[in-house]
Structure formats: C-alpha cells, structure tokens
Design a protein around this motif. Structure first.
Motif, PDB file in Angstrom:
ATOM      1  N   ARG A   1      -2.613  41.557  53.080  1.00 49.72           N
ATOM      2  CA  ARG A   1      -1.310  41.856  52.501  1.00 49.72           C
ATOM      3  C   ARG A   1      -0.750  40.553  51.935  1.00 49.72           C
ATOM      4  NH1 ARG A   1       4.136  43.528  55.669  1.00 49.72           N
ATOM      5  NH2 ARG A   1       5.410  43.760  53.821  1.00 49.72           N
ATOM      6  N   PRO A   2      -0.400  40.591  50.668  1.00 47.11           N
ATOM      7  CA  PRO A   2       0.166  39.366  50.100  1.00 47.11           C
ATOM      8  C   PRO A   2       1.497  39.036  50.778  1.00 47.11           C
ATOM      9  CG  PRO A   2       0.360  41.185  48.546  1.00 47.11           C
ATOM     10  CD  PRO A   2      -0.417  41.681  49.728  1.00 47.11           C
ATOM     11  N   SER A   3       1.765  37.776  50.920  1.00 43.81           N
ATOM     12  CA  SER A   3       3.024  37.397  51.544  1.00 43.81           C
ATOM     13  C   SER A   3       4.172  37.756  50.605  1.00 43.81           C
ATOM     14  CB  SER A   3       3.032  35.903  51.875  1.00 43.81           C
ATOM     15  OG  SER A   3       2.887  35.160  50.693  1.00 43.81           O
ATOM     16  N   LEU A   4       5.262  38.170  51.201  1.00 41.44           N
ATOM     17  CA  LEU A   4       6.417  38.584  50.425  1.00 41.44           C
ATOM     18  C   LEU A   4       7.215  37.371  49.971  1.00 41.44           C
ATOM     19  CD1 LEU A   4       7.709  41.561  52.599  1.00 41.44           C
ATOM     20  CD2 LEU A   4       6.405  41.691  50.469  1.00 41.44           C
ATOM     21  N   THR A   5       7.787  37.488  48.792  1.00 44.90           N
ATOM     22  CA  THR A   5       8.678  36.442  48.307  1.00 44.90           C
ATOM     23  C   THR A   5      10.011  36.596  49.038  1.00 44.90           C
ATOM     24  OG1 THR A   5       9.639  37.803  46.546  1.00 44.90           O
ATOM     25  CG2 THR A   5       7.627  36.546  46.007  1.00 44.90           C
ATOM     26  N   PRO A   6      10.835  35.564  49.025  1.00 40.65           N
ATOM     27  CA  PRO A   6      12.161  35.703  49.654  1.00 40.65           C
ATOM     28  C   PRO A   6      12.955  36.873  49.063  1.00 40.65           C
ATOM     29  CG  PRO A   6      11.686  33.400  49.252  1.00 40.65           C
ATOM     30  CD  PRO A   6      10.585  34.188  48.596  1.00 40.65           C
ATOM     31  N   TRP A   7      12.838  37.089  47.745  1.00 42.17           N
ATOM     32  CA  TRP A   7      13.547  38.202  47.118  1.00 42.17           C
ATOM     33  C   TRP A   7      13.044  39.530  47.682  1.00 42.17           C
ATOM     34  CZ3 TRP A   7      13.340  42.761  44.570  1.00 42.17           C
ATOM     35  CH2 TRP A   7      14.491  43.172  43.911  1.00 42.17           C
ATOM     36  N   ASP A   8      11.737  39.668  47.816  1.00 44.76           N
ATOM     37  CA  ASP A   8      11.157  40.907  48.346  1.00 44.76           C
ATOM     38  C   ASP A   8      11.595  41.165  49.789  1.00 44.76           C
ATOM     39  OD1 ASP A   8       9.731  41.586  45.992  1.00 44.76           O
ATOM     40  OD2 ASP A   8       8.085  40.268  46.585  1.00 44.76           O
ATOM     41  N   ARG A   9      11.686  40.105  50.582  1.00 45.73           N
ATOM     42  CA  ARG A   9      12.136  40.265  51.971  1.00 45.73           C
ATOM     43  C   ARG A   9      13.588  40.762  52.009  1.00 45.73           C
ATOM     44  NH1 ARG A   9       9.264  36.010  52.310  1.00 45.73           N
ATOM     45  NH2 ARG A   9       9.945  34.259  53.150  1.00 45.73           N
ATOM     46  N   ARG A  10      14.414  40.169  51.154  1.00 42.04           N
ATOM     47  CA  ARG A  10      15.818  40.594  51.094  1.00 42.04           C
ATOM     48  C   ARG A  10      15.924  42.030  50.593  1.00 42.04           C
ATOM     49  NH1 ARG A  10      19.226  37.873  54.316  1.00 42.04           N
ATOM     50  NH2 ARG A  10      19.317  35.698  53.796  1.00 42.04           N
ATOM     51  N   PHE A  11      15.078  42.379  49.617  1.00 47.24           N
ATOM     52  CA  PHE A  11      15.098  43.743  49.107  1.00 47.24           C
ATOM     53  C   PHE A  11      14.730  44.720  50.223  1.00 47.24           C
ATOM     54  CE2 PHE A  11      13.088  47.471  47.183  1.00 47.24           C
ATOM     55  CZ  PHE A  11      14.177  47.941  46.456  1.00 47.24           C
ATOM     56  N   GLU A  12      13.778  44.361  51.058  1.00 48.64           N
ATOM     57  CA  GLU A  12      13.424  45.211  52.195  1.00 48.64           C
ATOM     58  C   GLU A  12      14.620  45.381  53.139  1.00 48.64           C
ATOM     59  OE1 GLU A  12       9.847  43.813  54.100  1.00 48.64           O
ATOM     60  OE2 GLU A  12       8.591  44.792  52.596  1.00 48.64           O
ATOM     61  N   GLU A  13      15.404  44.322  53.296  1.00 47.65           N
ATOM     62  CA  GLU A  13      16.626  44.420  54.101  1.00 47.65           C
ATOM     63  C   GLU A  13      17.600  45.403  53.452  1.00 47.65           C
ATOM     64  OE1 GLU A  13      18.459  40.773  55.794  1.00 47.65           O
ATOM     65  OE2 GLU A  13      16.761  39.757  54.829  1.00 47.65           O
ATOM     66  N   LEU A  14      17.685  45.352  52.123  1.00 44.61           N
ATOM     67  CA  LEU A  14      18.564  46.274  51.408  1.00 44.61           C
ATOM     68  C   LEU A  14      18.110  47.714  51.610  1.00 44.61           C
ATOM     69  CD1 LEU A  14      20.943  46.767  49.495  1.00 44.61           C
ATOM     70  CD2 LEU A  14      19.358  46.393  47.582  1.00 44.61           C
ATOM     71  N   VAL A  15      16.823  47.963  51.527  1.00 43.42           N
ATOM     72  CA  VAL A  15      16.289  49.303  51.764  1.00 43.42           C
ATOM     73  C   VAL A  15      16.666  49.771  53.175  1.00 43.42           C
ATOM     74  CG1 VAL A  15      14.172  50.651  52.021  1.00 43.42           C
ATOM     75  CG2 VAL A  15      14.425  49.093  50.077  1.00 43.42           C
ATOM     76  N   SER A  16      16.534  48.904  54.156  1.00 44.71           N
ATOM     77  CA  SER A  16      16.903  49.253  55.537  1.00 44.71           C
ATOM     78  C   SER A  16      18.396  49.548  55.649  1.00 44.71           C
ATOM     79  CB  SER A  16      16.543  48.109  56.493  1.00 44.71           C
ATOM     80  OG  SER A  16      15.158  47.931  56.538  1.00 44.71           O
ATOM     81  N   PHE A  17      19.203  48.762  54.942  1.00 41.38           N
ATOM     82  CA  PHE A  17      20.651  48.984  54.934  1.00 41.38           C
ATOM     83  C   PHE A  17      20.961  50.366  54.376  1.00 41.38           C
ATOM     84  CE2 PHE A  17      24.816  48.975  53.023  1.00 41.38           C
ATOM     85  CZ  PHE A  17      25.615  48.300  53.935  1.00 41.38           C
ATOM     86  N   VAL A  18      20.323  50.717  53.248  1.00 43.14           N
ATOM     87  CA  VAL A  18      20.545  52.024  52.615  1.00 43.14           C
ATOM     88  C   VAL A  18      20.125  53.146  53.562  1.00 43.14           C
ATOM     89  CG1 VAL A  18      19.842  53.527  50.707  1.00 43.14           C
ATOM     90  CG2 VAL A  18      20.388  51.133  50.260  1.00 43.14           C
ATOM     91  N   GLU A  19      19.016  52.965  54.254  1.00 43.10           N
ATOM     92  CA  GLU A  19      18.558  53.985  55.206  1.00 43.10           C
ATOM     93  C   GLU A  19      19.564  54.170  56.342  1.00 43.10           C
ATOM     94  OE1 GLU A  19      14.692  52.551  56.309  1.00 43.10           O
ATOM     95  OE2 GLU A  19      13.755  53.368  54.497  1.00 43.10           O
ATOM     96  N   GLU A  20      20.167  53.068  56.782  1.00 42.49           N
ATOM     97  CA  GLU A  20      21.112  53.139  57.898  1.00 42.49           C
ATOM     98  C   GLU A  20      22.482  53.659  57.478  1.00 42.49           C
ATOM     99  OE1 GLU A  20      23.217  50.246  61.258  1.00 42.49           O
ATOM    100  OE2 GLU A  20      21.459  49.506  60.167  1.00 42.49           O
ATOM    101  N   PHE A  21      22.998  53.183  56.329  1.00 40.55           N
ATOM    102  CA  PHE A  21      24.374  53.490  55.938  1.00 40.55           C
ATOM    103  C   PHE A  21      24.503  54.537  54.828  1.00 40.55           C
ATOM    104  CE2 PHE A  21      24.535  49.234  57.796  1.00 40.55           C
ATOM    105  CZ  PHE A  21      25.549  49.396  58.730  1.00 40.55           C
TER     106      PHE A  21
END
Length: 91
Positions: A19-39
């Motif tokens: 698995r290619p390592s995620l860029t900082p932007w991609d990691r933050r985007f994953e956090e955003l996806v989690s936020f959307v799932e929660e809220f």
C-alpha cells in the motif's frame, strides 16, 4: 529476505503489493470522511475542539476550494482533490 523464501511465497500465490504511503493531504481527507460518517455533514468548525489542527486544515481547504470556483488563479487546488471533496459534500 532470502531468494528461497521469496520463491516459497511465490509458490503459494503471495501477492507482492504494498500500500503506498498516504500523503498528509490524503490522511486529512480520510479524517474528513470519518467526520462525515460520524456527523452526517462536512461542515467541520474552524476550531474543532476534538482536533484543532484538523479544523484548521478544513478551513484552509475551504478557502482554496472557494478561490478555485471564483476563478482565482492563485488557488492551487488540484481537480482530483476538488472531486474528492465534492464526493463527501464539502461546502
């Protein structure tokens, strides 16, 4: 790893895919996806108490996103990132 071990793994059908390592932007985007799932929305407050740096990142993305749609050439947001943000209902 020795050549013998590699051959044994190949014999059993081991898939050599990393698995290619995620860029900082991609990691933050994953956090955003989690936020959307929660809220249920992507309206992260600028000062998100649980994760202030995440709130700041979303604020920066929102600013770049708006500049891009106003036709501001100084916006450096890539089209693929805009598409990803749109998919999660970014405002």
């Amino acid at each position: 790893m020795t050549e013998g071990r590699i051959q044994l793994l190949n014999k059993i059908g081991f898939v050599w895919k990393c698995r290619p390592s995620l860029t900082p932007w991609d990691r933050r985007f994953e956090e955003l996806v989690s936020f959307v799932e929660e809220f249920g929305h992507a309206r992260v407050p600028n000062k998100f108490p649980r994760n202030p740096s995440f709130g700041e990142w979303v604020h920066t993305q929102r600013r770049k996103y708006k500049h891009c749609f106003k036709g501001d050439a100084s916006s450096k947001m890539a089209k693929d990132r805009i598409e990803l943000l749109n998919k999660v209902g970014f405002e």
